[in-house]
Design a protein around this motif. Structure first.
Motif, mmCIF file in Angstrom:
data_model
loop_
_atom_site.group_PDB
_atom_site.id
_atom_site.type_symbol
_atom_site.label_atom_id
_atom_site.label_comp_id
_atom_site.label_asym_id
_atom_site.label_seq_id
_atom_site.Cartn_x
_atom_site.Cartn_y
_atom_site.Cartn_z
ATOM 1 N N VAL A 215 0.833 -1.210 0.000
ATOM 2 C CA VAL A 215 0.000 0.000 0.000
ATOM 3 C C VAL A 215 0.871 1.265 0.000
ATOM 4 O O VAL A 215 1.592 1.541 0.968
ATOM 5 C CB VAL A 215 -0.977 -0.002 1.191
ATOM 6 N N VAL A 216 0.750 2.008 -1.067
ATOM 7 C CA VAL A 216 1.546 3.230 -1.248
ATOM 8 C C VAL A 216 1.172 4.256 -0.175
ATOM 9 O O VAL A 216 -0.013 4.476 0.088
ATOM 10 C CB VAL A 216 1.305 3.806 -2.668
ATOM 11 N N GLY A 217 2.197 4.843 0.423
ATOM 12 C CA GLY A 217 1.953 5.919 1.391
ATOM 13 C C GLY A 217 1.575 5.415 2.769
ATOM 14 O O GLY A 217 1.261 6.212 3.653
ATOM 15 N N SER A 218 1.579 4.084 2.988
ATOM 16 C CA SER A 218 1.177 3.555 4.299
ATOM 17 C C SER A 218 2.236 3.904 5.347
ATOM 18 O O SER A 218 3.348 4.320 5.020
ATOM 19 C CB SER A 218 0.969 2.045 4.213
ATOM 20 N N THR A 219 1.872 3.708 6.605
ATOM 21 C CA THR A 219 2.740 4.127 7.714
ATOM 22 C C THR A 219 4.149 3.542 7.590
ATOM 23 O O THR A 219 5.143 4.245 7.761
ATOM 24 C CB THR A 219 2.107 3.684 9.050
ATOM 25 N N LEU A 220 4.221 2.235 7.295
ATOM 26 C CA LEU A 220 5.535 1.587 7.261
ATOM 27 C C LEU A 220 6.448 2.224 6.215
ATOM 28 O O LEU A 220 7.654 2.344 6.420
ATOM 29 C CB LEU A 220 5.343 0.086 6.966
ATOM 30 N N THR A 221 5.859 2.658 5.115
ATOM 31 C CA THR A 221 6.684 3.252 4.055
ATOM 32 C C THR A 221 7.280 4.567 4.527
ATOM 33 O O THR A 221 8.312 4.990 4.039
ATOM 34 C CB THR A 221 5.888 3.509 2.761
#
Ligand code: M6R
Length: 596
Positions: free
Chosen positions: A373-379
């Motif tokens: 998922v683009v932009g998710s917290t982990l990224t």
């Protein structure tokens, strides 16, 4: 601590808010389906419609004509915090009913806050932690008749994780939102704005999205979005991202279930993950500097991590794969700046994986994330990211995202081994060529769908399954077993095949299905001996292999995890449907585990 996880949505514009909100909730249903509810501002009053049950059931009970509203918030709930009931359903309100709040996350200090509020005379209607929020807002509103002031002061008192949206009948031209550790995004439209926990709820209306960071709060009007820092109140600038996912990708496209659609997208998952090759090479060149490598994740993603570890070990590179919920409390103690951590997550929002990343960061470790998922917290908390580009995965059971993770990790392992001069450029290119051929091989497995379905119908009456494998076949066994447990509610155990004799063999008796992962490699003979041992106890053996009952095309042994899992995904799906279950929404589970 009792926990919950949910989806939230909001709309402000000039259209019919209740209709839009229920559409949005429907697309967030994978996050929770114990209850659903909306709160809209209609003729200066807040009208709340909510109940336990699925979105469609709750929607049927509402007479939309009676709620002419163009501002509202909505929620669906995955409950372990109190039974699913009307009272515990969101939105929650204060005593005056001038405020309504929806919340995803956990307020850790809610008991203390509730005690204070009770002493101030507030009356509570639910057993939830969330209900303290509207009462806190009400309390601050007494000080200064200002919604934003009351909202931000209430938020500042909360400990724990939250994505929150609130409305007030006193200031009906705005929705206030705040985020800490639970996902929240804003969709920017023309004369209208949206909020949601995840993209699929927003993309039918707009592709322009702002993903909130921890400690952001926002004020949404019809034509405006203002973001501020919860702690300082300073105004913030956040980029508007253009989302390329289409709504069609988030729909079933004629498949009976999302899970089946997503299994049929596994060939594309390989193609898409291969697009991350440059990123994999860049990450590998950094990983080469580190002495120890950990692969950390939860559930299915953790089995992808195990595959990564076996691949690295094959190339003589030391690595460990550890489940995030253990890593964060134990392994974390031995981390330092010579350590690299590869975090793997479809959603990028899994609480234990994020906590592991944060803990590792504090120890000075290098963080690389494999995320869908683009932009998710982990990224946003990792040093580097390789996206799997698998597209939205809606079914709770992860399938295509797992395939994407395997491809990304294979790329990283190959480039790292090359960087460390364990393999040559020529060998790497050979394997990359083979990888390019994997989508067709998966396609040929998917063509066997009917046979697999027939087999599943025969197996649907069994209530215990064993999965065995060695080395790279072991994570495949684990993933096969998890999938069947998750959506068919049968007992399934996975073991390294060599472990059978150390105990589990005692459970085998006539007719117990043993699914053996049998790649054609140097361990095949050992697998065959284990199969004989199981057969001798009357077990029904089903092999996954080049000439197995579950047939897979010839594949380089390094890549077998990617092809061998495909028939097992289909098998689990068809056992679930043969038993009459909905594989997209397994009981007791939610798609993103955003709380511990
Ligand atoms: O979003 P993530 O990949 O971090 O999720 C991890 C697990 O919760 C997830 O893989 C879970 O085990 C799936 N339901 C398995 O199918």
């Amino acid at each position: 601590m009792r926990r919950k996880m949910c989806g939230i949505a909001g709309y402000i514009g000039d259209k019919k808010a209740p209709i839009i909100l229920f559409e949005m909730l429907k697309r967030l249903e994978y996050r929770g389906y114990d209850s659903a509810g909306i709160a809209c501002i209609s003729k200066g009053r807040i009208i709340v419609s909510k109940d336990k049950g699925r979105v469609d059931d709750v929607r049927k009970k509402i007479n939309f004509k009676k709620v002419p509203a163009s501002v509202g918030i909505a929620h669906n709930r995955w409950a372990t915090h109190g039974i699913p009931s009307h009272e515990n359903s969101h939105p929650h309100q204060d005593c005056s009913k001038n405020f309504a709040v929806v919340h995803n996350g956990i307020i850790e200090n809610y008991k203390d806050l509730k005690e204070e509020l009770l002493q101030l005379g507030h009356k509570f209607r639910s057993g939830t932690d969330t209900e303290v929020i509207p009462h806190l807002i009400e309390e601050f509103y007494k000080e200064k008749k200002n919604f934003e002031y009351s909202f931000v002061n209430a938020i500042r008192k909360l400990r724990g994780s939250f994505a929150i949206a609130a409305i007030s009948s006193n200031e009906s031209d705005r929705i206030l939102v705040a985020r800490k550790e639970s996902p929240l995004m804003i969709g920017i439209g023309k004369g209208e704005n949206f909020i949601a926990s995840d993209m699929p709820a927003i993309i039918p209306y707009t592709r322009n999205v702002i993903v909130l960071d921890d400690f952001d709060y926002g004020i949404l009007g019809r034509d405006s979005v203002q973001l501020k820092d919860i702690q300082t109140g300073d105004e913030l600038k956040r980029d508007i991202q253009r989302v390329s996912w289409g709504l069609e990708e988030a729909r079933k496209e004629g498949y009976e279930h999302f899970m089946l659609k997503e299994i049929f997208e596994e060939p594309d998952a390989v193609r898409n993950a291969l697009k991350g090759a440059d990123e994999a090479e860049r990450i590998a060149s950094k990983l080469a500097e580190y002495k120890r490598i950990y692969l950390v994740a939860c559930g299915t993603a953790s089995y992808a991590g195990m595959v990564g570890r076996y691949l690295l070990e094959r190339f003589g590179i030391s690595a460990d794969a550890i489940t995030a919920s253990e890593f964060r409390y134990s392994t974390i103690n031995i981390l330092d700046e010579k350590t690299a951590v590869i975090l793997i997550s479809q959603s990028g929002e899994t609480a234990d994986t994020i906590a592991s990343a944060k803990g590792a960061r504090e120890k000075g470790a290098y963080l690389a994330a494999v995320v869908n998922v683009v932009g998710s917290t982990l990224t946003r908390i990792s040093d580097d990211v390789i996206y799997t580009y698998s597209g939205p995965e809606i079914a709770v059971a992860s399938t295509k995202a797992y395939i994407g993770q395997l491809v990304s990790l294979t790329l990283i392992a190959l480039f790292l081994a090359m960087e460390r001069e364990r393999i040559t450029r020529e060998y790497t290119n050979e394997i990359l060529d083979d990888l390019n051929g994997i989508p067709d091989k998966i396609q040929s497995i998917l063509h066997e769908e009917r046979e697999i379905k027939r087999l599943a119908q025969r197996l649907a009456r069994k209530n215990i399954f064993f999965y065995i494998g060695r080395r790279l076949g072991y994570p495949t066994a684990l993933e096969g077993a998890l999938k069947i447990k998750e959506i068919s509610y049968v007992h399934a155990e996975a073991y390294p095949a060599g472990e059978l004799k150390h105990g589990p063999l005692a459970l085998l008796e006539k007719g117990v299905p043993v699914i053996a992962i049998t790649p054609n490699d140097d361990l095949l003979e050992k697998m065959e001996s284990n199969i004989e041992e199981a057969k001798a106890r009357g077990a029904t053996i089903l092999t996954v292999g080049e000439s197995g009952e579950l047939n897979v095309p010839i594949t380089d042994s390094l890549l077998t995890p990617i092809t061998y899992i495909v028939p097992l995904h289909l098998l689990a799906y068809y056992i679930s449907t043969a038993k009459g279950f909905d594989p997209d929404k397994p009981r007791n589970l939610a798609k993103s585990v955003t709380v511990e």
